[in-house]
Design a protein around this motif. Structure first.
Motif, mmCIF file in Angstrom:
data_model
loop_
_atom_site.group_PDB
_atom_site.id
_atom_site.type_symbol
_atom_site.label_atom_id
_atom_site.label_comp_id
_atom_site.label_asym_id
_atom_site.label_seq_id
_atom_site.Cartn_x
_atom_site.Cartn_y
_atom_site.Cartn_z
ATOM 1 N N GLY A 77 0.790 -1.229 0.000
ATOM 2 C CA GLY A 77 0.000 0.000 0.000
ATOM 3 C C GLY A 77 0.821 1.276 0.000
ATOM 4 N N THR A 78 2.119 1.146 -0.105
ATOM 5 C CA THR A 78 3.002 2.315 -0.133
ATOM 6 C C THR A 78 3.515 2.484 -1.553
ATOM 7 O OG1 THR A 78 3.687 1.945 2.155
ATOM 8 C CG2 THR A 78 5.128 3.318 0.811
ATOM 9 N N SER A 79 3.200 3.628 -2.135
ATOM 10 C CA SER A 79 3.662 3.910 -3.494
ATOM 11 C C SER A 79 4.497 5.177 -3.478
ATOM 12 C CB SER A 79 2.469 4.098 -4.436
ATOM 13 O OG SER A 79 1.767 5.281 -4.087
ATOM 14 N N MET A 80 5.262 5.374 -4.512
ATOM 15 C CA MET A 80 6.082 6.578 -4.640
ATOM 16 C C MET A 80 5.181 7.821 -4.657
ATOM 17 S SD MET A 80 9.216 5.363 -4.789
ATOM 18 C CE MET A 80 10.505 6.010 -5.821
ATOM 19 N N ASP A 81 4.050 7.719 -5.356
ATOM 20 C CA ASP A 81 3.116 8.849 -5.425
ATOM 21 C C ASP A 81 2.552 9.172 -4.044
ATOM 22 O OD1 ASP A 81 3.607 8.706 -8.126
ATOM 23 O OD2 ASP A 81 1.563 8.140 -8.698
ATOM 24 N N ARG A 82 2.169 8.134 -3.327
ATOM 25 C CA ARG A 82 1.597 8.321 -1.995
ATOM 26 C C ARG A 82 2.625 8.934 -1.042
ATOM 27 N NH1 ARG A 82 -2.095 3.426 0.347
ATOM 28 N NH2 ARG A 82 -3.799 4.782 0.925
ATOM 29 N N VAL A 83 3.872 8.479 -1.147
ATOM 30 C CA VAL A 83 4.944 9.026 -0.309
ATOM 31 C C VAL A 83 5.141 10.508 -0.623
ATOM 32 C CG1 VAL A 83 7.438 8.968 0.125
ATOM 33 C CG2 VAL A 83 6.135 6.835 0.074
ATOM 34 N N ALA A 84 5.202 10.863 -1.891
ATOM 35 C CA ALA A 84 5.389 12.263 -2.280
ATOM 36 C C ALA A 84 4.271 13.131 -1.698
ATOM 37 C CB ALA A 84 5.434 12.389 -3.799
ATOM 38 N N ALA A 85 3.042 12.669 -1.823
ATOM 39 C CA ALA A 85 1.910 13.439 -1.294
ATOM 40 C C ALA A 85 2.002 13.582 0.227
ATOM 41 C CB ALA A 85 0.596 12.772 -1.691
ATOM 42 N N ALA A 86 2.319 12.488 0.908
ATOM 43 C CA ALA A 86 2.391 12.528 2.374
ATOM 44 C C ALA A 86 3.541 13.404 2.862
ATOM 45 C CB ALA A 86 2.544 11.111 2.927
ATOM 46 N N ALA A 87 4.628 13.466 2.091
ATOM 47 C CA ALA A 87 5.788 14.261 2.485
ATOM 48 C C ALA A 87 5.658 15.721 2.056
ATOM 49 C CB ALA A 87 7.057 13.669 1.881
#
Length: 194
Positions: A38-48
């Motif tokens: 459930g961890t994607s590069m896109d999701r990480v970018a948004a969360a950061a």
């Protein structure tokens, strides 16, 4: 006389290192909440709060990002060795448990183990498990060298005995009394005088 080549300059702005920490912290949070799948590069970018380009420029693959996040986790407080095997092992286990509890590292490791391919498992080993084990092994090896522990001690097996208890107790849902764990382990590891 050979001329010294001029330093090469990078194009664009220098990387903002505060973004590195934001991305790695976001990755740790997402791994704890959603697992590897459930961890994607896109999701990480948004969360950061950074662009996808910022993430991909630093970590070109998800495995590289997860490895960096796991390495980021292990930079916590590691107690300095005192030269007392028992005290050092208890301090390391306490520090490990505190760090794991602070970020749900057991949950993160669990999802890494269940959702990972072989390449990611290698990254998990290299970035978390082996460096942590090396700290315990160094304490035990020093104890052997000083004559505090048996000369024939299998340091790797003894490391598994001590560290493995933390994982086993977590899975069993029981609290780990680190001093008791170390005392029980040392009962079989100390050098006996005949």
């Amino acid at each position: 006389m050979d001329a010294v080549p001029p330093p090469t300059s990078r194009r664009g702005r220098p990387k903002d290192r505060s973004k590195d920490a934001a991305v790695l912290d976001a990755t740790v949070r997402l791994l704890a909440e959603h697992g590897v799948a459930g961890t994607s590069m896109d999701r990480v970018a948004a969360a950061a709060g950074v662009s996808k380009v910022t993430v991909y420029t630093r970590w070109p693959t998800k495995n590289a990002l997860v490895g960096a996040a796991l390495a980021h986790l292990r930079l916590g407080d590691v107690p300095e060795p005192s030269g007392d095997v028992r005290a050092d092992l208890v301090a390391l286990l306490d520090a490990m448990r505190a760090q794991y509890d602070a970020v749900d590292a057991m949950g993160i490791l669990g999802t890494c183990l269940t959702d990972a391919d072989d390449a990611l498992l290698d990254i998990v080993r290299e970035n978390t498990l082996l460096p942590r084990r090396a700290l315990f092994a160094a304490v035990l090896a020093a104890g052997v060298e000083r004559g505090d522990l048996r000369a024939d001690l299998d340091v790797e097996a003894a490391t598994s005995l001590v560290v493995g208890t933390l994982y086993a107790d977590h899975l069993a849902g029981r609290p780990t009394d680190t001093a008791t764990v170390v005392d029980l382990a040392l009962t079989g590891l100390v050098r006996t005088v005949r």
